[in-house]
Design a protein around this motif. Sequence first.
Motif, PDB file in Angstrom:
ATOM      1  N   ASN A 100     -13.854 -20.548  49.119  1.00 22.93           N
ATOM      2  CA  ASN A 100     -13.769 -19.956  50.330  1.00 22.93           C
ATOM      3  C   ASN A 100     -12.561 -20.546  51.205  1.00 22.93           C
ATOM      4  OD1 ASN A 100     -16.304 -18.761  50.042  1.00 22.93           O
ATOM      5  ND2 ASN A 100     -17.422 -20.310  50.471  1.00 22.93           N
ATOM      6  N   GLY A 101     -12.003 -19.743  51.979  1.00 24.18           N
ATOM      7  CA  GLY A 101     -10.763 -20.307  52.741  1.00 24.18           C
ATOM      8  C   GLY A 101      -9.489 -20.187  52.255  1.00 24.18           C
ATOM      9  N   ALA A 236      -2.649 -22.434  50.076  1.00 20.30           N
ATOM     10  CA  ALA A 236      -2.333 -22.163  51.284  1.00 20.30           C
ATOM     11  C   ALA A 236      -3.896 -21.785  51.732  1.00 20.30           C
ATOM     12  CB  ALA A 236      -1.768 -20.937  51.578  1.00 20.30           C
ATOM     13  N   THR A 237      -4.372 -22.122  52.943  1.00 21.34           N
ATOM     14  CA  THR A 237      -5.746 -21.975  53.301  1.00 21.34           C
ATOM     15  C   THR A 237      -5.624 -21.127  54.745  1.00 21.34           C
ATOM     16  OG1 THR A 237      -5.975 -23.885  54.605  1.00 21.34           O
ATOM     17  CG2 THR A 237      -6.207 -24.189  52.087  1.00 21.34           C
ATOM     18  N   GLN A 238      -6.758 -20.771  55.149  1.00 20.37           N
ATOM     19  CA  GLN A 238      -6.878 -20.244  56.380  1.00 20.37           C
ATOM     20  C   GLN A 238      -7.156 -21.222  57.451  1.00 20.37           C
ATOM     21  OE1 GLN A 238     -10.492 -17.932  56.053  1.00 20.37           O
ATOM     22  NE2 GLN A 238      -9.738 -16.223  54.809  1.00 20.37           N
ATOM     23  N   VAL A 239      -6.993 -20.924  58.803  1.00 22.94           N
ATOM     24  CA  VAL A 239      -6.845 -21.930  59.757  1.00 22.94           C
ATOM     25  C   VAL A 239      -8.172 -22.639  59.651  1.00 22.94           C
ATOM     26  CG1 VAL A 239      -6.282 -22.333  62.124  1.00 22.94           C
ATOM     27  CG2 VAL A 239      -5.125 -20.852  61.052  1.00 22.94           C
ATOM     28  N   GLY A 240      -8.256 -23.779  59.864  1.00 19.62           N
ATOM     29  CA  GLY A 240      -9.685 -24.586  59.649  1.00 19.62           C
ATOM     30  C   GLY A 240     -10.140 -24.787  58.478  1.00 19.62           C
ATOM     31  N   ALA A 241      -9.706 -24.329  57.363  1.00 16.96           N
ATOM     32  CA  ALA A 241     -10.372 -24.595  56.209  1.00 16.96           C
ATOM     33  C   ALA A 241      -9.761 -25.629  55.255  1.00 16.96           C
ATOM     34  CB  ALA A 241     -10.503 -23.152  55.381  1.00 16.96           C
ATOM     35  N   ALA A 242      -8.559 -25.927  55.746  1.00 16.95           N
ATOM     36  CA  ALA A 242      -7.964 -26.968  54.942  1.00 16.95           C
ATOM     37  C   ALA A 242      -8.686 -28.290  54.294  1.00 16.95           C
ATOM     38  CB  ALA A 242      -6.645 -27.248  55.413  1.00 16.95           C
ATOM     39  N   VAL A 243      -9.359 -28.855  55.458  1.00 16.34           N
ATOM     40  CA  VAL A 243     -10.010 -29.857  54.984  1.00 16.34           C
ATOM     41  C   VAL A 243     -11.061 -29.921  53.822  1.00 16.34           C
ATOM     42  CG1 VAL A 243     -11.462 -31.725  56.105  1.00 16.34           C
ATOM     43  CG2 VAL A 243      -9.680 -30.850  57.326  1.00 16.34           C
ATOM     44  N   VAL A 245     -11.205 -27.233  51.779  1.00 11.80           N
ATOM     45  CA  VAL A 245     -10.770 -26.902  50.579  1.00 11.80           C
ATOM     46  C   VAL A 245      -9.867 -28.368  49.916  1.00 11.80           C
ATOM     47  CG1 VAL A 245      -8.472 -25.804  49.587  1.00 11.80           C
ATOM     48  CG2 VAL A 245     -10.006 -24.778  51.303  1.00 11.80           C
ATOM     49  N   SER A 246      -9.648 -29.187  50.636  1.00 11.04           N
ATOM     50  CA  SER A 246      -8.846 -30.689  49.957  1.00 11.04           C
ATOM     51  C   SER A 246      -9.981 -31.394  49.475  1.00 11.04           C
ATOM     52  CB  SER A 246      -8.164 -31.431  51.027  1.00 11.04           C
ATOM     53  OG  SER A 246      -9.039 -31.748  52.090  1.00 11.04           O
ATOM     54  N   GLU A 247     -11.149 -31.023  49.999  1.00  9.54           N
ATOM     55  CA  GLU A 247     -12.373 -31.975  49.037  1.00  9.54           C
ATOM     56  C   GLU A 247     -13.089 -31.180  47.883  1.00  9.54           C
ATOM     57  OE1 GLU A 247     -15.164 -32.276  52.148  1.00  9.54           O
ATOM     58  OE2 GLU A 247     -14.219 -33.651  53.368  1.00  9.54           O
ATOM     59  N   GLU A 248     -12.469 -29.839  47.790  1.00  5.74           N
ATOM     60  CA  GLU A 248     -12.897 -29.249  46.675  1.00  5.74           C
ATOM     61  C   GLU A 248     -11.770 -28.869  45.351  1.00  5.74           C
ATOM     62  OE1 GLU A 248     -14.737 -25.593  48.435  1.00  5.74           O
ATOM     63  OE2 GLU A 248     -16.351 -26.785  49.496  1.00  5.74           O
ATOM     64  N   VAL A 249     -10.650 -28.918  46.076  1.00 10.65           N
ATOM     65  CA  VAL A 249      -9.638 -28.456  44.928  1.00 10.65           C
ATOM     66  C   VAL A 249      -9.638 -29.212  43.483  1.00 10.65           C
ATOM     67  CG1 VAL A 249      -7.980 -29.869  46.019  1.00 10.65           C
ATOM     68  CG2 VAL A 249      -7.338 -27.623  44.932  1.00 10.65           C
ATOM     69  N   ARG A 250      -9.848 -30.492  43.549  1.00 10.73           N
ATOM     70  CA  ARG A 250      -9.776 -30.969  42.286  1.00 10.73           C
ATOM     71  C   ARG A 250     -10.954 -30.645  41.341  1.00 10.73           C
ATOM     72  NH1 ARG A 250      -9.485 -37.596  42.766  1.00 10.73           N
ATOM     73  NH2 ARG A 250     -11.506 -37.197  43.828  1.00 10.73           N
ATOM     74  N   ALA A 251     -12.042 -30.795  41.866  1.00  7.67           N
ATOM     75  CA  ALA A 251     -13.388 -30.095  40.886  1.00  7.67           C
ATOM     76  C   ALA A 251     -12.972 -28.557  40.609  1.00  7.67           C
ATOM     77  CB  ALA A 251     -14.580 -30.193  41.615  1.00  7.67           C
ATOM     78  N   ALA A 252     -12.251 -27.835  41.265  1.00  6.09           N
ATOM     79  CA  ALA A 252     -11.995 -26.616  40.936  1.00  6.09           C
ATOM     80  C   ALA A 252     -10.805 -26.305  39.973  1.00  6.09           C
ATOM     81  CB  ALA A 252     -11.909 -25.650  42.346  1.00  6.09           C
ATOM     82  N   ALA A 253      -9.864 -26.999  40.222  1.00  3.54           N
ATOM     83  CA  ALA A 253      -8.613 -27.037  39.418  1.00  3.54           C
ATOM     84  C   ALA A 253      -8.622 -27.500  37.919  1.00  3.54           C
ATOM     85  CB  ALA A 253      -7.372 -27.716  40.078  1.00  3.54           C
TER      86      ALA A 253
END
Length: 405
Positions: A100-101, A236-243, A245-253
């Motif tokens: 999401n985001g 690249a994220t939507q405004v306000g979603a970066a934090v 996404v940064s917490e979820e990106v490792r588990a997703a990638a």
Amino acid sequence: MIGSRLDIRPSQMGVRQWASECVAALVARPGRSALTALGVFLGVGTFVTVVGLANTASGQIDARFDALAATTVSATDARRSADAAFPFGEESEHRVRQLNGVVAAGVYWHLPVSGEQVHASPTGDRMGVEVYAVSAGAWKVTAPRVRSGRVYDEFADRHRERVVVLGAAVARRLGITTLATRPSVSIQGTSFTVVGIIDGAARNPELLLAVAVPRGTALALWGAPTPRTAATLQVATQVGAAVQVSEEVRAAAAPAQIEDLAVTPPPDPRRLRDGVGGDLQGLLIGLALVCLFVGAVGIANTTLVAVVERTSEIGLRRALGARRHHIAAQVMGESAVLGGIGGLIGTSVGIVIVLVVSVSRNWTALMPSELVFASPLIGVVVGAAAGLYPAARSAQIEPTEALRR
């Protein structure tokens, strides 16, 4: 009565008389007065201009910051062992894009092409340019400005097409000015068709000075990158979603290699924005203060020369009853008036320059109101301070020595 003391009052100088003497002295030498005021004009004008442009530029940083730095998350290959698998597999980007985001996601890394191994033809000049593997998704994150052709898509990436995208500077050095002739580039003896030339990018500006190869093609020709290459998955994220996404990106990638990824979350927008704006404004204000100092030195020098040339006049006034502080007050008054005139003109010119630059760049001009009102007073203060030493010198002139000249 003989022997009585005479009641002689010391001479006095009222405000009106002091002002008329200052104005008369300035009008009597208009050329010198203009040159003296020029120093303050340049100093105050520069001060107003740089402070106004600093505030305006800081406003542009505020307007653009959230759209770039605050919406970018990076995950870097941080494998501790060379035997570990490459964490950014073919499905990594797809999984990250499902978060999401997330607006776009892509992988890029530097390829081990060393030395002069890139040239435009078998007989062309060889160049030591950088070569990057760039996935089709990474182009969406980079948001390049395409000058000619297009960037390659997922089809070229998936089918390992031998195509490249060039930065405008690289294309110019290779002598490639048009894609109508279907030019090609040789990299370590392998020919690649040039499909696009870019001359701008919202992110990853290093790609403007490099040759970009599809990710799948790079894996087929050079293999997976080593841990030292530090491949990067940029999101690249939507405004306000970066934090989030940064917490979820490792588990997703790389769910099986979470420890092999180092995530760089977006910086705090307010802190970084204020820091950049403050550094820029501090630098420019320092430059403006130097200009004010140079202007003050110019006023002091010109006023001191004027005092020396008016030695006879000052001596005559002293002989007629003028006191030391009268002479000093007039010299300081002349400097202060010239400083005020230069400050007023410099403020007006500085505001006009800020407005012209802002309109030409399509910016919103930001000028602190206190600066507009304080700048002429700054000119008065600078002029008065510059006149301190010449005033002290003039007050020391003795009537008898002055009249001998």
